[in-house]
Design an enzyme around this catalytic site. Structure first.
Site, PDB file in Angstrom:
ATOM      1  N   GLU A   1       1.089  -0.410  -5.113  1.00 37.63           N
ATOM      2  CA  GLU A   1       0.280   0.660  -5.376  1.00 37.63           C
ATOM      3  C   GLU A   1       1.043   1.837  -5.256  1.00 37.63           C
ATOM      4  O   GLU A   1       1.742   2.419  -4.073  1.00 37.63           O
ATOM      5  CB  GLU A   1      -0.843   0.678  -4.159  1.00 37.63           C
ATOM      6  CG  GLU A   1      -1.922   1.631  -4.702  1.00 37.63           C
ATOM      7  CD  GLU A   1      -2.363   2.620  -3.469  1.00 37.63           C
ATOM      8  OE1 GLU A   1      -1.560   2.523  -2.353  1.00 37.63           O
ATOM      9  OE2 GLU A   1      -3.397   3.066  -3.463  1.00 37.63           O
TER      10      GLU A   1
ATOM     11  N   ASP B   1       0.714  -1.257   0.195  1.00 40.64           N
ATOM     12  CA  ASP B   1       0.044  -0.110  -0.101  1.00 40.64           C
ATOM     13  C   ASP B   1       0.858   1.384   0.106  1.00 40.64           C
ATOM     14  O   ASP B   1       1.893   1.345   0.795  1.00 40.64           O
ATOM     15  CB  ASP B   1      -0.885  -0.035   1.302  1.00 40.64           C
ATOM     16  CG  ASP B   1      -1.723   1.070   1.629  1.00 40.64           C
ATOM     17  OD1 ASP B   1      -2.580   1.417   0.722  1.00 40.64           O
ATOM     18  OD2 ASP B   1      -1.306   1.966   2.257  1.00 40.64           O
TER      19      ASP B   1
HETATM   20  C1  GLC Z   1      -4.009   3.533  -0.061  1.00 40.61           C
HETATM   21  C2  GLC Z   1      -5.238   2.819   0.084  1.00 40.61           C
HETATM   22  C3  GLC Z   1      -6.290   3.792   0.485  1.00 40.61           C
HETATM   23  C4  GLC Z   1      -5.753   4.478   1.744  1.00 40.61           C
HETATM   24  C5  GLC Z   1      -4.317   4.880   1.823  1.00 40.61           C
HETATM   25  C6  GLC Z   1      -3.618   5.282   3.157  1.00 40.61           C
HETATM   26  O1  GLC Z   1      -3.887   4.391  -1.024  1.00 40.61           O
HETATM   27  O2  GLC Z   1      -5.719   2.297  -0.966  1.00 40.61           O
HETATM   28  O3  GLC Z   1      -7.536   3.328   0.736  1.00 40.61           O
HETATM   29  O4  GLC Z   1      -6.492   5.431   2.330  1.00 40.61           O
HETATM   30  O5  GLC Z   1      -3.447   3.909   1.073  1.00 40.61           O
HETATM   31  O6  GLC Z   1      -3.495   4.004   3.811  1.00 40.61           O
END
Ligand code: GLC
Ligand code: MG
Length: 686
Positions: free
Chosen positions: A378, A308
């Site tokens: 991500e 993440d």
């Molecule tokens: C990522 C997740 C999102 C979250 C963020 C902070 O972007 O997909 O939902 O709010 O991280 O952890």
């Protein structure tokens, strides 16, 4: 001794009863010989044989003959020559087999791994299935619905976070990385789910959140009270309660990314909510903690991680202000992510070393056959596609199996064939050679594509996803065409929505629509779902669509099953053949295989007729295997006139001996070149 030989060079030290062994010259009967043998059993006198070649011409070999006699026979040409021929034949065949095996191994392209073979299906656990009726989905709920993945022929399931959490960011604020939040169940529920998924041949990908913890995490409590070991676990900077912040950095959820902490009397950094303090990855103890947590879940048997928010993991130590996008904007109005260039808070030097280190940790668990652990990262890098591609690693050092490709999320900005091709090409033309693409059209952070593009495009988008080269990602509900819900200010749950309702991510997180029962089958408690169910659930649901021929669900299932069954679709060439205002069209083919596919997708606002006459590799008549518009299934079209309605996609299977890619290298991509050899039914590198 009964045998009478005139002379001999071989001594028979013991007689043996042998019906086939008789004296040729004396012409004694076989019976006589037998009797003689019987009578002379005790005679142990030796017989000398001089010229065996002559002497034995009449004598048949017999079972149990002494070695010496055997040697006499075996040295005769009629035995020796075939024997030697057989020997050398065996040697030659063995060598040929070894050589063939080595060649086949060397020429065989690797099998696709599980994360390439199946789409990745994202479960947002709060919204998937509520087993205990508290209004929030849970792990037992996911367990109850495993058949859905099997029905869709999906093998890889990513479940968004279910760690213990105060749920300020619905699980992305982790209080304990080694515990399950009671809202979702227990560790036993998790273990049962994982075991059952593995039983059914499904893989579980967990969300992993290295950038930050919850402010309720034990580490943060110890850090804010300056416990010597934990003091530097977070990013602390001097500031005072009312004075200016350490710099102009802003949080992704809006406003300063610095918050003053009363306990410690300093500011801490949070790139997301103030309840999500950023970990300090310059501290080796923090790095070690994270690796230990990775081990913890790998030991439990999870199949991979979705890493993440990775670009935020490190920040510049010098803490300088970030440049404003609009230098003339008064600094006090610089409050959102879009107001700054994030030169010092994202993608800092050292980030990829960290990820490559985690990859290496995961690899130590990947060595058993079939236990490959997968990593996807991500990172929204928007126009800086090069930054995204770095997460693939280098030919020498691997990193993510792929970084999420978010570019198709921009499809609704301009639904047209050309735009679709441009977005697809952005990835294909920038991806490092030999890497594996992937495609995302929705997730828990972005509006549902069926709403932002318009529901008339849901099917054609699924067709795109499932016929492109690479791994498709499906956010729960996309297989049935779920749309955003409308959220009123008072219904907002998402912290981003509390900052600004228009930024709320609640609309795309509504309960999964399983049936036309109460609450769409999500649970059975009247009016108790954490977000409202979409009002279209009576027709847009799994149960109803299962029974409707040509439903979006049926088409998803068909396309996914076909993708996995057909070599050209899952590992063949991907070649552009046409793009205009409306239509985007490409070919999927594999060298050596006559069967190929033409995909014609109308992303435009109007119906169109496309002329493929100049594509000589296509036959004159094209039969539609699947149209998103069910009534067109099976239609036979002239290649000079291929009609599509706005939002219609056609999958055409055809037969040809001439491949498109050799003459159009500029239009074609392949991840790993493989050819098909019909004669022995194998794939080989070519
Ligand atoms: C990522 C997740 C999102 C979250 C963020 C902070 O972007 O997909 O939902 O709010 O991280 O952890
Ligand atoms: Mg529940």
């Amino acid at each position: 001794m009964s045998f009478r030989y005139r002379s001999g060079s071989v001594e028979l030290s013991e007689c043996t009863r042998n019906p086939g062994f008789r004296d040729a010259e004396d012409g004694e009967s076989e019976a006589d010989n037998i009797n003689a043998v019987a009578g002379d059993k005790q005679d142990s006198s030796a017989v000398k044989l001089d010229t065996p070649e002559e002497e034995y011409t009449q004598i048949k070999p017999y079972a149990g003959m002494p070695k010496e006699v055997l040697l006499l026979y075996s040295s005769r040409a009629r035995y020796r020559v075939p024997r030697e021929i057989l020997f050398w034949l065996t040697v030659a065949c063995t060598l040929a087999l070894v050589a063939l095996t080595i060649t086949v191994i060397a020429l065989s392209p690797g099998c696709l791994s599980w994360w390439q073979a199946s789409p990745v299906y994202q479960v947002y656990p709060r919204s998937f299935k509520d087993s205990d009726g508290d209004g929030v989905g849970d792990l037992k709920g996911v367990l109850q619905q495993l058949d859905h993945f099997q029905y869709l022929n999906i093998k890889s399931v990513w479940i968004s976070p279910f760690y213990r959490s105060p749920m300020k960011d619905f699980g992305y604020d982790v209080e304990d990385f080694r515990a399950i939040d009671p809202l979702f169940g227990t560790m036993k529920d998790f273990e049962d789910l994982l075991a059952e998924m593995h039983n059914k041949g499904l893989r579980l990908i967990m969300d992993f959140i290295p950038n930050h913890t919850s402010d309720r995490h034990r580490w943060f409590n110890l850090s804010r009270s300056r416990d010597p070991h934990y003091s530097d676990y977070y990013v602390w900077v001097d500031c005072n309660a009312t004075g200016p912040k350490p710099n102009n950095w802003v949080s992704i959820f809006g406003n300063s990314s610095w918050t003053y902490d009363e306990v410690r009397g300093q500011c801490y950094l949070h790139q997301f909510l103030k309840e999500q303090p950023d970990l300090n990855f310059r501290n080796p103890d923090v790095r070690k903690e994270i690796v230990d947590i990775i081990h913890f879940w790998l030991e439990k048997g999870v199949d991979g991680f979705r890493m993440d928010a990775v670009k935020h993991i490190l920040e510049a130590a010098h803490l300088r202000d970030e440049p404003q996008v609009d230098p003339n904007r008064p600094p006090e109005l610089v409050t959102t992510e879009w107001d700054l260039y994030h030169d010092y808070t994202t993608s800092q030097v050292g980030l990829h070393d960290l990820l490559r280190g985690w990859r290496a940790e995961m690899d130590t668990y990947s060595r058993e056959p079939g236990r490959y652990r997968f990593m996807v990262s991500e990172s929204y890098d928007y126009h800086e596609v090069d930054k995204t591609m770095m997460y693939y690693g280098t030919p020498q050092v691997r990193e993510s199996d792929f970084p999420f490709n978010f570019y198709l999320l921009d499809l609704p900005q301009n639904t047209s064939g050309l735009w679709a091709q441009q977005l697809v090409n952005l990835w294909m033309s920038n991806m490092p050679r030999g890497k594996w693409p992937n495609w995302v059209v929705g997730n828990h952070d972005r509006p549902r594509i069926a709403s932002s593009a318009g529901p008339q495009y849901s099917r054609v988008i699924n067709m795109l996803l499932l016929t492109l080269q690479g791994t498709p990602t499906t956010y729960y509900g996309e297989e049935i065409g779920m749309e955003n819900i409308n959220i009123t200010d008072s219904e907002v749950q998402d912290p981003a929505g509390k900052y600004n309702t228009s930024l709320s991510r609640d609309p795309q997180r509504s309960p999964m629509q399983w049936s036309d029962d109460l609450n769409a089958g999500f649970n059975t408690k009247a009016n108790l779902t954490w977000l409202p169910v979409h009002p279209d659930y009576r027709t847009v649901n799994v149960e109803v669509q299962k029974n409707v021929e040509g439903s979006i669900l049926a088409q998803y299932r068909f396309l996914n099953t076909l993708r996995q069954a057909e070599l050209p679709l899952h590992r063949g060439w991907f070649c552009y053949v046409h793009a205009d205002e409306n239509v985007f069209s490409y070919i999927r083919e594999l060298d050596g295989l006559d069967r190929a596919f033409l995909i014609v997708l109308n992303f435009g606002k109007e119906s169109a007729t496309t002329d493929f006459s100049s594509v000589h590799e296509l036959p004159d008549q094209l039969e539609v295997l699947l149209s998103t518009n069910h009534i067109n299934d099976g239609r036979v079209l002239q290649k000079s006139r291929v009609p599509t309605e706005a939002g219609e996609g056609l999958l055409i299977q055809y037969s040809t001996h001439t491949r498109f890619n050799p003459t159009h290298p500029e239009e074609c991509y392949i991840s790993e070149k493989a050819c098909y050899l019909k004669v022995i039914d194998i794939l080989y590198k070519c």
